[in-house]
Scaffold this motif. Structure first.
Motif, mmCIF file in Angstrom:
data_model
loop_
_atom_site.group_PDB
_atom_site.id
_atom_site.type_symbol
_atom_site.label_atom_id
_atom_site.label_comp_id
_atom_site.label_asym_id
_atom_site.label_seq_id
_atom_site.Cartn_x
_atom_site.Cartn_y
_atom_site.Cartn_z
ATOM 1 N N ASP A 86 0.827 -1.200 0.000
ATOM 2 C CA ASP A 86 0.000 0.000 0.000
ATOM 3 C C ASP A 86 0.865 1.255 0.000
ATOM 4 N N LEU A 87 0.270 2.344 -0.481
ATOM 5 C CA LEU A 87 0.963 3.623 -0.446
ATOM 6 C C LEU A 87 1.287 4.011 0.994
ATOM 7 N N LYS B 122 -6.545 10.028 -3.124
ATOM 8 C CA LYS B 122 -5.918 8.740 -2.815
ATOM 9 C C LYS B 122 -6.926 7.755 -2.247
ATOM 10 N N GLU C 69 4.922 4.993 2.791
ATOM 11 C CA GLU C 69 5.126 6.258 3.498
ATOM 12 C C GLU C 69 5.521 6.048 4.958
ATOM 13 N N LEU D 20 -5.840 3.997 -2.830
ATOM 14 C CA LEU D 20 -4.457 3.911 -2.388
ATOM 15 C C LEU D 20 -4.427 3.826 -0.867
#
Length: 618
Positions: free
Chosen positions: A138-139, A417, A143, A422
């Motif tokens: 996953d985004l 997103k 991050e 996302l």
């Protein structure tokens, strides 16, 4: 179970536990090339038997020569010796030893060749697997700094990716050789092998300890290593060169990198120094054991208990056995140390995405009938105290062009997103045609959505490929690429390139040509046209364009959006006023919604912001 026993078991599991990944690495090598894996194992098995055979043949040569010298016929003179049957025996034995030496050399070179090819192929397979798995995450995971550190360690394992595989096979080979030599030594003096093993165990435990210390140091320094790499990239990158020069940052970045590098060097040096001192002390025990055994063998030869051939064989076998056992024990400790890094690789590969497709995904609606509905949606980034959006209720109807406006941090990009899945909402839900977005396959959803972010990627690929990434499976469809470029006003950019659509862009490679910000943005917009998606999302799509180009792009964008659902994010109110509906966001919530005229008449936040922009042009 006593506490001491529990501690010992935990320590053993910590040191040896990572070795559990070696079978997985072997299976990966096997799946990469069964033939090369079998060939590598076969070559090593053949090489394992050679040292013991050569030592035994050497023993026979010595015993035969000694027997010949003791024979009256041999003692009569050199001529009698050369005509004796023992001559042919010695010649045969030396010929056998010569053949074994040649075989050992050839087998060694063949093993190196096979292992090198297998290592590269296995490394490529690991790299592809790493890339494929990273694409599933996953985004939000990308991050996460902890995940970034894990990815950094996993990437670094690719540099020596197949070394544990070759080392494992080497350990197997050395183990078989040591076994053959040990059997031979045991036949003469069994206690010598026990003496040798006992003398080398402390060195083995010492290596295990320092391998663990080295791994802990590398693990702890992962964030600083990433920061150092970032400083190096900033200080020597083409993308940052302008501002580095303008602001005179070179000295600052160099000094900061130097502090990180010096700190790492000092810690690594201290660890290496302690390891060298302790290793030298423990290695001396093995040397002492060898010379004690050497003394015993020599005394027994002098008393006639052993022959000169036995002396030659046993001293050579014991010396070789000492090196092999020491190498096996130290190799096992090194293998355990490397396997800890291998543990990072497989731990990353075992990392599961949180945004997943359902077991039985709902069919994606074609065409979209109702649109998207946000029901009390909230999202908070991992580790953050502030909510990016909270209690957000928003409807985006099918075929509608909706503009999102708001100050920085109001939640605009987070909504995009969430819409592209996302992220999944922390609270609430998002519906598409009445069904929760989580009921659909996220991969299918993303193929139906075309998103261009403000911080779009500038690929160091050809101009045609930079457009084709919008629908990469159509990369060979030149008419479609050219049509997308024309609709995004990117065709004029491509026409000025020396090689047209085949021109590599960027400054990373020698044949690359860089573009201006506005030219890059036109190529990025062309990707949206290339995608031909049912839902079009543009996050600040014209930020780098001049006013004339912006007006023409939006006129064409409006034509593209006909029959499609479109979401537009922009700070330029001259652009968003063309939308069917404008949604004003603040603190992650909807503050106002309506057409441009309605919002201006209402005199709210939108009217205030619009007046501020309009005043700048008066």
């Amino acid at each position: 179970m006593s506490s001491a026993t529990k501690r010992l078991r935990r320590a053993t599991a910590t040191r040896i536990g990572p070795l559990r990944h070696l079978p997985a690495l072997f299976r990966l090598a096997w799946s990469t090339s069964r033939a090369l894996t079998l060939l590598s194992v076969g070559l090593r098995l053949a090489r394992a038997a050679v040292p013991a055979l050569m030592l035994y043949v050497a023993k026979l040569v010595v015993d035969t020569v000694v027997a010949g010298r003791a024979d009256p016929a041999g003692a009569a003179g050199a001529g009698a010796w050369f005509t004796a049957p023992l001559q042919r025996h010695v010649e045969l034995l030396i010929g056998i030893e010569f053949a074994l030496a040649l075989a050992s050399d050839l087998l060694g070179r063949a093993t190196t060749l096979v292992d090198g090819v297998l290592a590269e192929r296995t490394g490529n397979a690991i790299t592809l697997r790493l890339m494929a798995h990273a694409a599933t995450l996953d985004l939000a995971q990308f991050e996460d700094p902890a995940v970034q550190d894990g990815l950094e360690r996993a990437r670094r394992q690719v540099a020596w990716r197949a070394n544990p595989m070759g080392q494992l096979l080497g350990q197997l080979q050395d183990g078989l050789t040591a076994l053959s030599l040990a059997v031979a030594v045991v036949a003469f003096l069994p206690w010598l092998v026990v003496l040798l093993v006992l003398a080398l165990i402390p060195a083995f435990l010492n290596e295990l300890h320092f391998n663990r210390q080295g791994y802990r140091l590398a693990y702890r320094r992962s964030p600083e290593r990433r920061e150092g790499d970032y400083m190096r990239q900033l200080g020597a990158g083409a993308e940052t060169a302008k501002e580095i020069k303008l602001f005179g940052l070179s000295g600052y970045l160099s000094a900061r990198f130097g502090i990180l590098a010096d700190r790492a060097l000092q810690e690594n040096t201290r660890l290496a120094l302690r390891r060298a001192v302790a290793g030298g002390l423990f290695a001396s025990l093995g040397t002492l054991a060898y010379y004690l055994a050497y003394l015993v063998i020599a005394l027994r030869t002098a008393t006639g208990t052993l022959t000169l051939g036995d002396l030659t064989f046993l001293t050579g076998a014991f010396l070789r056995l000492r090196g092999l056992v020491e190498g096996l024990l130290l190799g096992l400790s090194q293998l355990s140390g490397q396997a800890q890094y291998l543990d990072d690789l497989f731990t990353f590969l075992a990392l599961a995405p949180r945004v997943r497709a359902p077991a039985e995904p709902a069919p994606f609606p074609t065409p979209i009938r109702d649109g998207f509905v946000f029901e009390a949606v909230g999202y908070r980034y991992p580790g953050a105290e502030r909510w990016a959006v909270r209690d957000l209720s928003l409807t985006i109807r099918a075929g509608e062009v909706v503009a999102l406006v708001g100050e920085n941090g109001s939640g605009k990009t987070t909504i995009v997103k969430l819409l592209a899945r996302l992220y999944d909402p922390t609270e609430g839900r998002i519906l598409l045609d009445g069904r929760d977005l989580r009921d659909y396959d996220p991969d299918v959803l993303r193929t139906r959505i075309g998103v261009i972010f403000q911080d779009f990627v500038r690929f160091d690929l050809t101009a045609g490929e930079n457009i084709a990434v919008g629908r990469i499976e159509a990369q060979d469809d030149a008419p479609r690429i050219e049509d997308a470029a024309g609709r995004a006003l990117a065709d004029t950019v491509v026409e000025r390139l020396p090689a047209g659509y085949g021109q590599r862009l960027g400054r990373r490679f020698e044949d690359g040509v860089d573009l201006s910000g506005g030219e890059w943005q036109k190529l990025a917009i062309a990707r949206a046209y290339m995608r031909e998606a049912e839902v079009l999302i543009l996050d600040e799509p014209t930020a780098a364009l001049d006013a004339r180009a912006e007006a023409e792009v939006f006129a064409r964008l409006r034509a593209l959006a006909l029959g499609r659902t479109a979401l537009l994010i922009s700070h330029r109110f001259s652009s968003v006023r063309r939308a069917d509906r404008i949604v004003v966001l603040g603190d992650g919530r909807v503050r106002e919604a309506g057409t441009h005229e309605e919002l201006v008449r209402n005199g709210g936040r939108y009217a205030e912001l619009f007046e501020l922009q309009a005043a700048a042009y008066r």
